[in-house]
Design an enzyme around this catalytic site. Sequence first.
Site, mmCIF file in Angstrom:
data_model
loop_
_atom_site.group_PDB
_atom_site.id
_atom_site.type_symbol
_atom_site.label_atom_id
_atom_site.label_comp_id
_atom_site.label_asym_id
_atom_site.label_seq_id
_atom_site.Cartn_x
_atom_site.Cartn_y
_atom_site.Cartn_z
ATOM 1 C CB SER A 67 -0.852 -0.042 1.265
ATOM 2 O OG SER A 67 -1.405 1.209 1.542
ATOM 3 C CE1 TYR B 223 -3.558 -3.151 4.760
ATOM 4 C CE2 TYR B 223 -3.022 -0.815 4.615
ATOM 5 C CZ TYR B 223 -3.388 -2.006 4.008
ATOM 6 O OH TYR B 223 -3.564 -2.044 2.647
#
Length: 282
Positions: free
Chosen positions: A153, A166
Amino acid sequence: MPPGCLAAPAGSKGVFAGKVAVVTGSESGIGRETARLLCQQGAAVVLNGRNAERLEATRQEFEAAGFAVASCLADVTDYAACETLIDTAIRTFGQLDILITNASISQRAYFADMQPEVFRQVLDSNVYGTVYPLKAALPYLTQTKGSVTFISSISALNGMPSGSAYCAGKAAVSNLAHTLRLELAATGIHFGVVHIGFTQNDPEKRVLDAAGQPVPIAHRPPRWQKTQAEVAGIILSHIRRRRQRTVISALGRLIVLVHTWLPRLGDWIVLRTTRRLRHFYE
Ligand SMILES: NC(=O)c1ccc[n+]([C@@H]2O[C@H](COP(=O)([O-])OP(=O)(O)OC[C@H]3O[C@@H](n4cnc5c(N)ncnc54)[C@H](OP(=O)(O)O)[C@@H]3O)[C@@H](O)[C@H]2O)c1
């Protein structure tokens, strides 16, 4: 090739004809669309997920489209399950050329509120959910001088409020890719990372809250989002060109630039934007 397995679809047409791919977390979302595009471009694909019903529905949809497809219900944070997943590719199609580690759990929780076990669950899904499939696949990828892509990401390249575990997990696997590229250079395996930015989600997508309960993702302005099919196309181009790193979207690249060269300004923009989005959508 082991006896009794189907041949990789060598007769099929497309850039990936004759290749066999495993895409983790491909019963839904970006993983499903990446698997679909791989099939459309001639590959045989093993689908994976933890939800038996959704996985089987996706497998049937792919089979009905005439794709060479198999599926394996497996939790990628369980090493034995990952061995079964990779074994499915070998038993069914006889080889493995492409591994895409896409399965991931995200969060919508601030660090101070998070149960420690929830932090571990999110981190594990992103780190061990990448390490274990790769570890099981490595001998076969070595045989084919294959390709490994870690789906990461933009938030691996900078922090994101409410995404501590995350972001930490995605950052860890970026570094892992670099280390493996150096350590395993002699194998000829491609190790790459795709940093995805805001992408449209399946309506049923859930992330974990501070107590570990599944909740919908925070709302995002639609104009910031790419479609899953667009992202799948970029992932395939990344694999085809054996790129080390792909950062998706101009916005993503701008975020990286600002955080690298003007980090204080980057933090100010993130804090201001998250405050504004919280005000509008929560
Ligand atoms: N969508 C975005 O805006 C965005 C932005 C940046 C990066 N990404 C990355 O892109 C990838 C795909 O995201 P997405 O939006 O398509 O998410 P998604 O719709 O939630 O898909 C993730 C898939 O992974 C599966 N999964 C999760 N944990 C698993 C496990 N332990 N074992 C096996 N399967 C597991 C999920 O199924 P179950 O949970 O039902 O098992 C689901 O099918 C992820 O790596 C994500 O971090 C997405």
